[in-house]
Scaffold this active site. Sequence first.
Site, PDB file in Angstrom:
ATOM      1  N   HIS A   1      -7.223   0.593  -0.414  1.00 40.97           N
ATOM      2  CA  HIS A   1      -6.032   0.439  -1.258  1.00 40.97           C
ATOM      3  C   HIS A   1      -4.970   1.428  -0.797  1.00 40.97           C
ATOM      4  O   HIS A   1      -5.260   2.444  -0.146  1.00 40.97           O
ATOM      5  CB  HIS A   1      -6.363   0.662  -2.744  1.00 40.97           C
ATOM      6  CG  HIS A   1      -6.599   2.097  -3.116  1.00 40.97           C
ATOM      7  ND1 HIS A   1      -5.583   2.942  -3.494  1.00 40.97           N
ATOM      8  CD2 HIS A   1      -7.744   2.843  -3.174  1.00 40.97           C
ATOM      9  CE1 HIS A   1      -6.081   4.135  -3.771  1.00 40.97           C
ATOM     10  NE2 HIS A   1      -7.386   4.106  -3.580  1.00 40.97           N
ATOM     11  N   CYS A   2      -3.700   1.080  -1.107  1.00 37.27           N
ATOM     12  CA  CYS A   2      -2.606   2.002  -0.820  1.00 37.27           C
ATOM     13  C   CYS A   2      -1.994   2.411  -2.158  1.00 37.27           C
ATOM     14  O   CYS A   2      -2.711   2.533  -3.146  1.00 37.27           O
ATOM     15  CB  CYS A   2      -1.592   1.365   0.124  1.00 37.27           C
ATOM     16  SG  CYS A   2      -0.918  -0.184  -0.494  1.00 37.27           S
ATOM     17  N   VAL A   3      -0.696   2.581  -2.222  1.00 33.78           N
ATOM     18  CA  VAL A   3      -0.068   3.095  -3.437  1.00 33.78           C
ATOM     19  C   VAL A   3      -0.081   2.059  -4.555  1.00 33.78           C
ATOM     20  O   VAL A   3      -0.245   2.398  -5.727  1.00 33.78           O
ATOM     21  CB  VAL A   3       1.382   3.538  -3.141  1.00 33.78           C
ATOM     22  CG1 VAL A   3       2.060   4.039  -4.407  1.00 33.78           C
ATOM     23  CG2 VAL A   3       1.386   4.631  -2.083  1.00 33.78           C
TER      24      VAL A   3
END
Length: 504
Positions: A26-28
Amino acid sequence: MADFTQDAQKLLEEIGGAENIDAVSHCVTRMRFVLRDESKANVKAIEDIPSVKGTFTQSGQFQVIIGNQVADFYNEFSKVSGVEGVSKDEAKEAAKSHQNWFQRASSVMAEIFSPLIPAIIVGGLILGFRNILEGIEIQALGQLVVDGAPQFTTAGDPIYNTIVDVSQFWSGVNHFLWLIAEAIFHFLPVGITWSVTRKLGTTQILGIVLGITLVSPQLLNAYGVAETAAADIPQWDFGFFQIDMIGYQAQVIPAILAALVLAYLEKFFRRVIPESISMIFVPLFALIPTVIIAHVVLGPIGWQLGQWISQGVMAGLTSSFNWLFGAVFGALYGPLVITGLHHMTNAIDLQLVADYGGTILWPMIALSNIAQGSAVLAIWWMHRGNKKEEQVSFPAMISAYLGVTEPAMFGINIKYLYPFIAGMIGSGIAGMFSVATGVTANSIGVGGLPGILSIQTDSMLMFAIAMAIAIVVPFIATAFFEKQGIFAQPEGAVDEDTPMIGDV
């Protein structure tokens, strides 16, 4: 903290189960999946999950937009799925198996230049500020006087003072800022060779050393080669052959080629040299041959390739059909962002800056950002009162106007389609005007509305007009398309209760 157990379980089912997941990270704001078979993912059902704000596929990854609570959602998903997450870099590596050779090449270019972009943007802003200090004549500051004589142009018009002509403080600031700008642009090959070795997992300090050998003060500066007679070019003399001591300041392709050779030589020697002596001989056998090859073969070839590319692009940008080039590039830049291929333009822009002292290409990128933002502005205006959508559209518009278009395109414009096309039309017209009037940027800068800070002073007025076009045309076109039902998504293709957001 919200309970995501039910939503995570539903996502696992609709994505094809744990057995369909190659990698997840996952990212932001997004969950990033590399799926074995993307066709098994039920996109409509996934977007109906309350926690999900939208989905899209990019660079071989199926991305599910959650929002700022993605880390909590990810933890819950890991529990219900039993799938261990990986880092974003590992997910990217897994995604490569789903990409063709061109997508892989584009991805590599993006990962080489992405770490350099902050410095390049700072450099572009500094050059723009220095142009204001030393390049804009201001009538209120009086006529320029040199050795007691008022100065005039060849046409007889008075030449007025610039800020640095009348202020020692700003003259000192202007001089000092060149220290930073020179470090960023003249020594760009050092950053490139470092970034390549970082990307390929080899010894980064060797990449830095290699880059320094391409721009060492011992070498004839690349900017002075054209003005230096062949007989005056310094050489390393080995008796039976000589090598020209020419630097590659600001050159992109020679640095990339040299760094690739260094990385692959290092990997080769690490395989064949015993580990007990590898610390000594791997760097020695990798670095010295690379420096020789760089100055004898790769440097001259890379320089020529770079000139051919920049000359070809410049020919299109300055030909009698440059308006067509600008219209096509301006219109198609938005779709390039969706595919991730827009990173390829970084190398071209930097080569244009090195060869011509500026780039006509980059202003069109800033205009494309503005155009997509203006299309979202129209949607926000026409759909005002829709509180759920306003949570997406207003921040996405601001983001696009500041140079980041993913929220606008993935969150609103592609969702409805017609604003995306309106943005392309506005960007194409603005790009056509920009190129036709010769708008030139000092270098890559901050996109969107702040992009004017990177524009050369004599182009600022024309760029301001192009910006106005990029604001007005997409707004009007979006409103017209909606009222007429032109380019609208088929009924049922959009769930009005499921707003989407993009990358933040």
